[in-house]
Design an enzyme around this catalytic site. Structure first.
Site, PDB file in Angstrom:
ATOM      1  N   HIS A 158      -9.934   5.019  -0.975  1.00  0.00           N
ATOM      2  CA  HIS A 158      -9.006   5.130   0.165  1.00  0.00           C
ATOM      3  C   HIS A 158      -9.719   5.906   1.261  1.00  0.00           C
ATOM      4  O   HIS A 158     -10.640   6.663   1.003  1.00  0.00           O
ATOM      5  CB  HIS A 158      -7.730   5.864  -0.247  1.00  0.00           C
ATOM      6  N   GLY A 159      -9.270   5.722   2.510  1.00  0.00           N
ATOM      7  CA  GLY A 159      -9.912   6.430   3.615  1.00  0.00           C
ATOM      8  C   GLY A 159     -11.298   5.869   3.871  1.00  0.00           C
ATOM      9  O   GLY A 159     -12.262   6.597   4.088  1.00  0.00           O
ATOM     10  N   ASP A 165       2.144   4.970  -5.418  1.00  0.00           N
ATOM     11  CA  ASP A 165       1.380   6.193  -5.173  1.00  0.00           C
ATOM     12  C   ASP A 165       2.223   7.392  -5.577  1.00  0.00           C
ATOM     13  O   ASP A 165       3.053   7.879  -4.814  1.00  0.00           O
ATOM     14  CB  ASP A 165       0.990   6.275  -3.692  1.00  0.00           C
ATOM     15  N   ASP A 222      -8.182   1.017   7.614  1.00  0.00           N
ATOM     16  CA  ASP A 222      -7.054   0.942   8.543  1.00  0.00           C
ATOM     17  C   ASP A 222      -7.429   1.528   9.900  1.00  0.00           C
ATOM     18  O   ASP A 222      -7.427   0.836  10.914  1.00  0.00           O
ATOM     19  CB  ASP A 222      -5.828   1.655   7.950  1.00  0.00           C
ATOM     20  N   ASP A 253       0.819  -1.212   0.000  1.00  0.00           N
ATOM     21  CA  ASP A 253       0.000   0.000   0.000  1.00  0.00           C
ATOM     22  C   ASP A 253       0.855   1.266   0.000  1.00  0.00           C
ATOM     23  O   ASP A 253       1.851   1.356   0.718  1.00  0.00           O
ATOM     24  CB  ASP A 253      -0.904  -0.017   1.248  1.00  0.00           C
ATOM     25  N   ASN A 278     -10.223   0.521   1.210  1.00  0.00           N
ATOM     26  CA  ASN A 278      -9.140   0.428   2.191  1.00  0.00           C
ATOM     27  C   ASN A 278      -9.639   0.774   3.587  1.00  0.00           C
ATOM     28  O   ASN A 278     -10.282   1.814   3.769  1.00  0.00           O
ATOM     29  CB  ASN A 278      -8.011   1.398   1.827  1.00  0.00           C
TER      30      ASN A 278
END
Length: 286
Positions: A210-211, A106, A234, A84, A232
């Site tokens: 993302h987020g 990225d 986390d 990632d 994603n």
């Protein structure tokens, strides 16, 4: 080992209208929590190994731990290990040699042409090895893995740049900025669904969100309907784990048996992962 290329896994989810949870793992316990939750839900999953974890634990120890735990717990569901937010071409190549099944370069902080050039090279390597490749266009706000993007810099991705980037790099799945941020939200996010649909129609590829932590469930469901096939997660996983440990210690302050303490964290994190899997619609898809 039940490993599956990210390209195959995400494509399958996209064509069938569900999303794959890409869950970030930081150590042995968090890898275990993700694997056991996926097995329970009979769901394919991605385990993400990100920059913070690589800086603290090292890529090889984390990668080896996934193999060992899959074997030890006899995990049978499809698993994809994803690198990632790599900011370095060399790191992507290292992950490719360590049998990751998905690579993300990225370059969203780089000038557009540099982002295209390096991402394209990573995609070519991924293609040659049968791996999945992800690129990112537009900045996503917040802090992730010690990389910070100001909210005002978190620009919404345009359809034109998404299409240009997608066509020139050949990425298999594309991370775009549609109003999410990394970390903890100060206010409830409002995703730009019209833009998401426009991008999906133009690029005709799976979109990555993302987020994913803290986005209201109804918005997540809508995003999946509109072409998001990888989400994603986390922050919410870490919160679950740490709050589990905290609640254990608040009741058992003198419990210094590490396994007891860790197991409460694992159980709490598993609940979060299982909820997300059901929300994304990947349960029973193994």
């Amino acid at each position: 080992m039940p490993y599956m290329s990210g390209k195959t896994m995400i494509q399958q989810a996209w064509s069938e209208g569900y999303a794959i949870g890409a869950f970030t793992a930081h150590n042995l316990e968090t890898i275990k929590a993700v694997l056991l939750a996926a097995e329970k839900e009979q769901s394919p999953i991605m385990i993400q190994i990100g920059q913070k974890a690589i800086n603290e634990m090292g890529m090889k120890p984390l990668r080896d731990a996934v193999d060992s735990l899959i074997e030890h717990h006899q995990i049978s569901v499809p698993i994809c290990i994803h690198l990632d937010h790599s900011r370095k071409f060399e790191q992507c190549m290292e992950a490719a040699t360590r049998n990751f099944q998905s690579l993300m370069f990225d370059g969203s902080a780089l000038p557009f042409e540099d982002n295209v050039r390096i991402t394209k090279t990573v995609v070519e390597v991924a293609e040659a090895l049968g791996l999945g490749a992800e690129g990112e266009i537009g900045k996503i706000g917040g802090t992730e893995d010690d990389i910070t993007v100001d909210e005002k810099d978190a620009m919404i991705t345009t359809v034109e740049e998404a299409l240009d980037f997608s066509e020139r790099t050949g990425v298999h799945y594309l991370a775009v900025s549609i109003g999410t941020a990394h970390g903890v939200y100060k206010t409830t996010p409002e995703l730009k669904f019209d833009r998401l649909s426009e991008i999906k129609e133009a690029v005709k590829k799976p979109i990555v969100l993302h987020g994913g932590s803290g986005v209201p469930d109804d918005q997540v469901i809508e995003a999946v309907k509109r072409g998001v096939a990888k989400i994603n997660v986390d922050t919410e996983l870490r919160q679950g784990f740490i709050k589990g440990v905290q609640s254990h210690w608040s009741k058992n302050q003198d419990d210094f048996i590490l396994a007891d303490v860790m197991n409460t964290g694992i159980a709490a994190m598993m609940e979060v992962v299982q909820h997300k899997i059901r929300l994304f619609g990947s349960n029973g898809k193994a």
